[in-house]
Write an enzyme that holds these catalytic residues in place. Structure first.
Site, PDB file in Angstrom:
ATOM      1  N   HIS A 731       7.156  56.300 -39.684  1.00  0.00           N
ATOM      2  CA  HIS A 731       7.664  57.320 -38.754  1.00  0.00           C
ATOM      3  C   HIS A 731       8.223  58.530 -39.509  1.00  0.00           C
ATOM      4  CE1 HIS A 731      11.771  56.363 -39.911  1.00  0.00           C
ATOM      5  NE2 HIS A 731      11.382  55.084 -39.917  1.00  0.00           N
ATOM      6  N   GLU A 805      11.544  47.510 -37.343  1.00  0.00           N
ATOM      7  CA  GLU A 805      12.094  47.382 -38.702  1.00  0.00           C
ATOM      8  C   GLU A 805      12.850  46.067 -38.813  1.00  0.00           C
ATOM      9  OE1 GLU A 805      12.160  47.604 -41.782  1.00  0.00           O
ATOM     10  OE2 GLU A 805      12.636  49.716 -42.147  1.00  0.00           O
TER      11      GLU A 805
END
Ligand SMILES: [Zn+2]
Length: 1010
Positions: A731, A805
């Site tokens: 990202h 994550e």
């Protein structure tokens, strides 16, 4: 010269007295020690026997599922007498007791105890659950065995035993398996075999021979109506397995034998002439109208007893079905001289079906029940269904006669169920190919009684068949074959190789004692720093040992702070190019007031008192341990703390640990979970003797090769049309990224810079076409993905929670730098926490994080095979995915930190997974010549072509083992070493129970020997 004999002497008391004396004086082990004079130059390589001539004895392992009976006592006595005699003649005779821990015997016992009815129940409750039960029960009877073995006065080492379920034993099995594969002596075949429908597994031919029993079965003579005849004409064909007639696809007739056609009650029937009298014995009147050779009928077409099988595609499309075929194997003097052909349920039938090109229809599952294919009989057990089938056919006039008949039929040697002949896939050892070698090796052996060698045993070898070694069961050594349906196949031959396929999951540890030091020669107690230096010989030994680690890529050697361990570690480290780290927790036991002192252990009465003390207290400390010295538990605590700290830091690595004898025992106990008391009775660690262990980080235990543990290990195969073309993207930036705060699963949006990064990336990727974009559902990834999807015009855009994550609990929101200061991670080159070996409070374990990444890979392979996928996730997730896909080491993974909004292209290929089968437990007992010594994995083994102490000079067992243990020993030793596994064998007869049956632990038909 002799004391007068007490006429009232109680013999049992006398025996007990002698046993007590043996125990207190440790006579058996001392008798061994006496024969092991001096030490060899390479202590790790020497047999325990030192200089004495060795006499090798193999103990055949009993199944660990029951108590010893009189048969064991007889064999046990023979096993005892010969080694004792050879010891008296000056030889060193090692005698290790073995345990056969795996296989149907124990599985059946656990199933019965837990009311498990079938395999499905085991799979529903979990193979791990089932295997844990087996593991826990295996050693249930060891205490009883010990009592009996000691009471009968047998000398055998039950402390230093071998167990077929231990990691080292199983590793040797994997080696054997991979060797057979390498030598092309292994193949996968689809053959009719005897299966046990209750155990749901095929059995080997010698297992089948163990369970023949006379039983009454039904035989049926069917009437098959010939087509294309003016008058109603039937061929009579018989079978002893009427249930198999449903899927029968043809009939066999002897081409040269004579057949007759007779008119009975207005119908014509055809059968072998020889059977005339018997066939028509119930017919009041008949007329034989024709007589001809069988081949006249070859090619004739008939109508099957049921019609719906004709609708199956493989039947409908095969013009050869329901015809008569010539078969030389048909006996015209038996039955009707015409038999059914069903290729699925019999060996001769399979050949006939193959030869004539007629289909194999399997309408029975492995539990012996008809499948849906069988119409009204679906779901019924074949033996039950057959009664209904016959009644139904009788009603339609399709049965000529049925009869009970008594025959010898094979039953499961464990659960007594009648076996089924059933075509299924299994792995085979090519025994027929090595038969000649086996016979030549057998010629080198000497038997008592002598006739067995070429008689019962030799004949059995001559008729040896390929050995079906795979079992569709759970508690056994898994066959180490990993493969996928795209042609990838890996056969794994060791724990090293398994670790190599999944580097991040394991750490290999080799622990060893220091080399010989000056203080050891006196000897003195030396637990304090610095202690004495290594002797010349100690230094030489260390250098010598280092050679064995040259190719192991060891980078770290931990050692105790004492001189002798530090010096040993430094010599090793220098030779192999590693770094030494001293750790206080590896120091020697602290000896309190004995420090620096010497104790006279040559004083035999003192030694005896020490042994008595150990027997009395039942503590794991050695006899050299006195009051006030550091206890086993205290050492265990610091060793545990050391290992728990260093193991997570060294994922993917091989680490050496140099310490002292007692801490070594603690390390062994830490990894193997073995009873410290038992370890303390095993041979003491020698100088520089390496002990190797593998740590499984996912399970936080020693690497275990059992099915429930290894089946979850998979890895990537080679690229094929089903591979997913993966472009991994991280990202763009968030506000926390800017200040280097760890985000984990905290959900922050992209900041302006992050949005800009996404837009730039889209530009870079513009020339590429993607089928789909998949992203984590956290904002920073999802927003990046949406920007890319919009710009690249990708219509499918998915968000997967598994792509988040790594969650780091309390570390989230903290500055990365602060956390690293408190919890350093020495592998890190760049600042990052997502692959930290520690787990934050309420955080996700690295192992769980990696498992999540594997789930993602499997989901991608299933959902998007052959597609081009753009995957947007996080720094840690991307590393985890790459670790799974590319098998990165821990260090490689930690430092593979992706840049923000950068693309990484890789191919995700279909995984290989292990085939489900485990190996026949007879393969395991036949493997004991190498597996009990963990051959060829011990350090000295690399220079050997055969295991130490191979072949045995002597073995002994009962006559029943000619087709079992004696046989499997010969097969495997011939296949692996082309050598006989034993030179002399004494065979005892079978002690029968009072009921005339074989004594059986299972039937419990004998009184307690004690
Ligand atoms: Zn069975």
């Amino acid at each position: 010269m002799f004391d007068p004999v007490d006429p009232k002497q109680s013999l049992p008391n006398l025996e007990e007295g002698i046993l007590r004396y043996w125990r207190e004086e440790d006579i058996f082990k001392r008798s061994l020690k006496q024969r092991s004079r001096g030490t060899a130059n390479k202590p790790w390589d020497s047999p325990q026997g030192g200089d004495s001539e060795q006499y090798s004895f193999y103990d055949g392992p009993p199944f660990a599922t029951g108590l010893p009976h009189y048969g064991h006592l007889l064999a046990g006595t023979i096993k005892d007498v010969i080694p004792r005699y050879q010891t008296m003649r000056g030889k060193y005779v090692e005698r290790r007791f073995g345990w056969d821990c795996h296989g149907l015997p124990i599985e059946n016992m656990i199933e019965q105890e837990n009311n498990i009815k079938n395999k499905q129940e085991i799979e529903e409750r979990g193979v791990g659950w089932f295997n844990d039960l087996c593991r826990a029960s295996v050693q249930r009877y060891t205490g009883e065995w010990r009592k009996v073995v000691e009471r009968m006065g047998r000398w055998v080492d039950m402390d230093w035993d071998y167990r077929t379920m231990d990691a080292e034993y199983m590793e040797s099995m994997w080696w054997a398996f991979s060797e057979l594969y390498r030598k092309n002596l292994l193949y996968e075949g689809h053959k009719p075999m005897h299966i046990c429908p209750r155990c749901v597994t095929p059995l080997s031919n010698f297992e089948v021979t163990q369970g023949y029993k006379d039983v009454d079965d039904l035989s049926v003579i069917w009437k098959f109506k010939l087509l294309n005849e003016k008058d109603p004409t039937f061929v009579l064909a018989w079978t002893t397995t009427p249930w198999s007639t449903l899927s029968t696809m043809g009939l066999s007739i002897h081409p040269d034998a004579l057949y007759v056609k007779a008119l009975v009650n207005g119908e014509y029937i055809i059968f072998a002439k020889e059977r005339l009298e018997d066939m028509l014995k119930e017919s009041a009147s008949y007329e034989v109208v024709d007589e001809f050779a069988g081949n006249t009928l070859v090619g004739a077409q008939y109508e099957h007893i049921v019609d719906w099988y004709g609708a199956l595609p493989e039947v409908r499309e095969n013009p050869g079905v329901y015809h008569l075929y010539a078969g030389d194997y048909v006996d015209p003097a038996e039955g009707t001289g015409i038999v059914t052909i069903n290729g699925s349920y019999g060996e001769i039938d399979m050949e006939a079906a193959k030869k004539n090109g007629i289909p194999f229809v399997m309408d029975v599952d492995m539990t012996g029940h008809f499948t849906d294919m069988a119409g009204p009989y679906a779901g019924m057990y074949v033996k039950d269904a057959e009664k209904k089938l016959i009644a139904d056919a009788e009603a339609k006039g399709k049965v000529w006669r049925k009869a009970q008949f008594r025959h010898s039929y094979p039953h499961c040697w464990r659960c007594d169920s009648p076996l089924l002949n059933y075509a299924t896939s299994s792995w085979f050892v090519k025994v027929e190919e090595i038969k000649e070698k086996m016979l030549r090796n057998n010629a080198k052996t000497e038997w008592m009684p002598a006739t067995i060698r070429d008689g019962r045993y030799g004949k059995w070898l001559e008729g040896a068949r390929d050995w079906a070694i795979s079992r569709n069961r759970y508690w056994g050594t898994p066959l180490p074959i990993w493969r996928n349906e795209h042609g990838d196949m890996d056969v794994i031959g060791s724990r090293d190789e398994l670790m190599n396929e999944k580097r991040i999951r394991f750490t290999k540890i080799t622990a060893l004692r220091h080399g010989e030091s000056e203080g050891n020669l006196i000897p003195i107690y030396q637990g304090k720093v610095p202690g004495t230096n290594l002797t010349q010989s100690g230094r030489k030994q260390a250098k010598e040992l280092a050679k064995h680690f040259k190719n192991e890529k060891i980078r770290t050697v931990y050692c105790s702070p004492l001189s002798r361990t530090k010096q040993t570690a430094e010599i090793l480290a220098k030779q192999i190019g590693a770094e030494v780290r001293v750790d206080e927790r590896l120091r020697e036991v602290s000896f309190g007031e004995y420090e620096g002192k010497t104790v006279d252990f040559s004083d035999l009465s003192f030694l005896k008192a020490r042994r008595a003390h150990k027997l009395e207290t039942g503590k794991p400390e050695s006899i050299y341990h006195f009051e006030g010295m550091e206890t086993w538990n205290a050492v265990a605590e610091r060793i545990g703390s050391f290992l728990h700290e260093i193991l997570p830091k060294h994922r993917s690595e091989h680490v050496l640990v140099v310490t002292h004898a007692d801490p070594i025992q603690n390390i062994r106990s830490f990894f193997t979970g073995q009873d410290p008391m038992k370890l303390s009775h095993q041979p003491y660690p020698r100088y520089l003797q390496p002990y190797t262990f593998f740590w499984d980080h996912d399970r936080c235990e020693q690497m275990d090769l059992h099915k429930d543990k290894v089946d979850e290990i998979r890895w990537q195969g080679s690229a094929c049309e089903k591979s997913v073309q993966l472009t991994l993207v991280r990202h763009g930036e968030t506000d926390w990224n800017t200040v280097k705060r760890y985000q984990g699963i905290k959900d922050l949006p992209l900041n302006d810079k992050g949005k800009q990064q996404a837009a730039e990336l889209a530009k870079k990727l513009r020339k590429q076409k993607f089928d789909v974009v998949v992203s984590s559902d956290l904002k920073r990834a999802a927003e990046t993905a949406q920007a890319l999807a919009k710009e690249l015009k990708i219509s499918v855009c998915e968000q997967w929670e598994e792509l988040r994550e790594r969650g780091h609990g309390d570390w989230e929101g903290q500055l990365v730098q602060d956390v690293l200061q408190e919890y350093p991670c020495h592998k890190l080159k760049k600042m990052s926490l997502n692959f930290h070996h520690n787990t934050a409070a309420k955080g996700e374990r690295l192992s769980d994080f990696l498992a999540r990444a594997e789930t993602v890979c499997l989901r991608l392979l299933k959902k998007y095979p052959g597609k081009k996928v753009l995957l947007v996730s996080h720094g840690g997730t991307e590393k985890a995915l790459r670790t799974v896909i590319e098998n990165l080491s821990y260090e490689e993974a930690v430092n593979a930190q992706p840049e923000k909004a950068a693309a990484f292209v890789t191919s995700l290929n279909p995984f290989v997974s292990r085939i489900p089968e485990v190996v026949d437990c007879w393969f395991e007992s036949g493997s004991m010549p190498y597996a009990q010594r963990h051959y060829p994995f011990e350090v000295g083994d690399r220079d050997r072509k055969t295991p130490p102490a191979f072949p045995a000079d002597f073995i002994a067992e009962g006559l029943d083992q000619t087709r079992a243990w004696f046989y499997t020993l010969m097969v495997l030793s011939t296949a692996l070493f082309n050598e006989t596994p034993f030179r002399h064998v004494v065979v005892n007869g079978i002690v029968l129970a009072e009921d005339g049956k074989k004594m059986s632990k299972r039937l419990r038909n004998y009184p307690d020997p004690m």
